[in-house]
Design a protein around this motif. Structure first.
Motif, short mmCIF file in Angstrom:
data_model
loop_
_atom_site.label_atom_id
_atom_site.label_comp_id
_atom_site.label_asym_id
_atom_site.label_seq_id
_atom_site.Cartn_x
_atom_site.Cartn_y
_atom_site.Cartn_z
N GLY A 1 39.30 -0.92 -5.71
CA GLY A 1 38.16 -1.65 -6.28
C GLY A 1 38.20 -3.10 -5.83
O GLY A 1 38.85 -3.45 -4.84
N GLY A 2 37.52 -3.94 -6.60
CA GLY A 2 37.47 -5.36 -6.25
C GLY A 2 36.12 -5.70 -5.64
O GLY A 2 35.53 -4.91 -4.91
N THR A 3 35.68 -6.90 -5.99
CA THR A 3 34.32 -7.32 -5.60
C THR A 3 34.14 -7.33 -4.08
O THR A 3 33.09 -6.96 -3.57
CB THR A 3 34.04 -8.72 -6.18
OG1 THR A 3 35.08 -9.62 -5.77
CG2 THR A 3 34.03 -8.69 -7.69
N ASP B 1 29.64 6.14 -12.61
CA ASP B 1 30.49 4.97 -12.81
C ASP B 1 29.77 3.73 -12.26
O ASP B 1 29.61 3.60 -11.05
CB ASP B 1 31.81 5.18 -12.05
CG ASP B 1 32.66 3.92 -12.01
OD1 ASP B 1 32.39 2.99 -12.79
OD2 ASP B 1 33.60 3.89 -11.18
N PRO B 2 29.31 2.84 -13.15
CA PRO B 2 28.55 1.66 -12.69
C PRO B 2 29.40 0.59 -11.99
O PRO B 2 28.84 -0.37 -11.47
CB PRO B 2 27.97 1.09 -13.98
CG PRO B 2 28.29 2.04 -15.07
CD PRO B 2 29.43 2.90 -14.60
N THR B 3 30.71 0.74 -11.97
CA THR B 3 31.55 -0.30 -11.36
C THR B 3 31.12 -0.54 -9.91
O THR B 3 30.96 0.41 -9.15
CB THR B 3 33.04 0.12 -11.36
OG1 THR B 3 33.39 0.55 -12.66
CG2 THR B 3 33.93 -1.04 -10.92
N GLY B 4 30.97 -1.78 -9.57
CA GLY B 4 30.67 -2.12 -8.17
C GLY B 4 29.19 -2.13 -7.85
O GLY B 4 28.80 -2.48 -6.73
N ALA B 5 28.35 -1.77 -8.84
CA ALA B 5 26.91 -1.76 -8.56
C ALA B 5 26.45 -3.17 -8.14
O ALA B 5 25.72 -3.33 -7.16
CB ALA B 5 26.13 -1.28 -9.77
N GLY B 6 26.91 -4.18 -8.87
CA GLY B 6 26.48 -5.55 -8.59
C GLY B 6 26.94 -6.03 -7.22
O GLY B 6 26.18 -6.65 -6.48
N ASP B 7 28.17 -5.73 -6.88
CA ASP B 7 28.69 -6.21 -5.59
C ASP B 7 28.08 -5.46 -4.42
O ASP B 7 27.84 -6.02 -3.36
CB ASP B 7 30.21 -6.05 -5.55
CG ASP B 7 30.85 -6.80 -6.68
OD1 ASP B 7 30.59 -8.00 -6.80
OD2 ASP B 7 31.58 -6.18 -7.46
N SER B 8 27.84 -4.17 -4.61
CA SER B 8 27.23 -3.44 -3.50
C SER B 8 25.75 -3.79 -3.39
O SER B 8 25.19 -3.78 -2.29
CB SER B 8 27.44 -1.93 -3.64
OG SER B 8 26.99 -1.47 -4.87
#
Ligand code: AMP
Length: 314
Positions: A30-32, A232-239
């Protein structure tokens, strides 16, 4: 190497623990920075400035190198890789942070390999605001600089967040974080406060409701693609940011119309990210799939003005 469309990103490379109503994963990639790079590299070459501990399995990011992501600016040092845990409820729009272990970020000072400073597109992904500025101040006159941030930094290092906002062209931020930052329930008023600090656009991310781009004289609304199984919404903003900047870098078109198209490309990438855990969906996402989804976005918002006029004439 041509510098024309190079994108520089600084942010986290992380291990994530994520719980959603549909499952849980531990110590996944993970990670931005990684989410951003996976998206942006579909369009243009990306250079990463970040840090990991010696515990980090570098072979797991080889697929990004194969897609043109340059990790020469990724330091490997003594200490532990950034480790974040988050949970989402049935309403997948708000993230609950369970823990943030900064690890090697506590003593990190970014260094820029040869040529990085000339990158024309700079993304300051979510990380301590002072580190964001440390990178931006080493960059030589980028064509466009965009920053992201989060509630943790707004609550603990507000002055640093403001200082970074003063220096960038655009701010990408969640709806709830605009409210927190600006102390107002009106997202439009909150975005105006950010514009007053200097940026010329604010990208407000609203989870499953899409995104709005607010400038001094424009307001553009992009829906989120109606994904039936958000996993899983993680990373939606960064992608989202990766698709947005990748598109700008690829086209070089920074007009209002070009930025609107970039918002749609960002939204399209984010809609894939949430279909699986971690970077799993972005790993094999192709430009063709993305372009097809952009076409579906167009159909989502198209309507015929003339039909209404004809009805009124009856
Ligand atoms: P988002 O696109 O907002 O869902 O960002 C998700 C990623 O942000 C996760 O993969 C986390 O590793 C990372 N992250 C969470 N908190 C922080 C933080 N305080 N600084 C940097 N990265 C973070």
């Amino acid at each position: 190497m041509s510098q024309e469309n190079q994108i520089l990103v600084v942010g986290s490379v992380a291990y994530d623990d994520v719980e959603t109503p549909f499952g849980a994963v531990k110590r996944v990639l993970g990670g931005t920075t990684l989410y951003f790079s996976a998206a942006a590299s579909l369009f243009a070459p990306v250079r990463v400035v970040s840090v990991v501990g010696r515990d980090f399995p570098l072979d797991q990011i080889r697929f990004l190198e194969d897609r043109g992501v340059d990790f020469a600016g990724l330091q490997v040092t003594e200490g532990e890789t950034f480790y974040w845990g988050g949970r989402y409820d049935y309403d997948l729009n708000s993230t609950e942070t369970l823990f943030t272990k900064l690890g090697v970020y506590e003593s990190f000072h970014p260094t820029m390999p040869e040529g990085y400073a000339e990158s024309p597109f700079v993304f300051l992904a979510n990380i301590q605001p002072d580190l964001q500025r440390e990178v931006l101040q080493q960059c030589r006159n980028p064509r466009i600089s965009v920053m992201d941030t989060m509630n943790l930094w707004i609550n603990t290092q507000r002055e640093g967040v403001v200082e970074t906002m003063r220096l960038v062209d655009m701010v990408s931020i969640n709806e709830s974080e605009v409210r927190l930052f600006a102390g107002t329930s009106s997202v439009v008023k909150g975005a105006r406060q950010i514009l007053d600090l200097g940026p010329r656009a604010v990208l407000v991310k609203k989870g499953e409701y899409g995104c709005v781009m607010i400038t001094r004289d424009d307001y553009f609304v992009a829906p989120a693609f109606p994904v039936e199984d958000v996993f899983d919404p993680t990373g939606a903003g960064d992608s989202f940011a990766g698709g947005f900047m990748g598109y700008l870098a690829r086209t070089g078109d920074l007009t209002a119309a070009g930025m609107r198209r970039a918002v749609i490309y960002g939204s399209a990438v984010a809609s894939f990210t949430v279909e699986r855990f971690s970077l799993d969906r972005l790993r094999d996402l192709t430009r063709e799939e993305l372009d097809r989804r952009v076409g579906e976005f167009r159909r989502l918002v198209q309507f015929e003005e003339e039909v209404i006029e004809a009805a009124q004439r009856k």
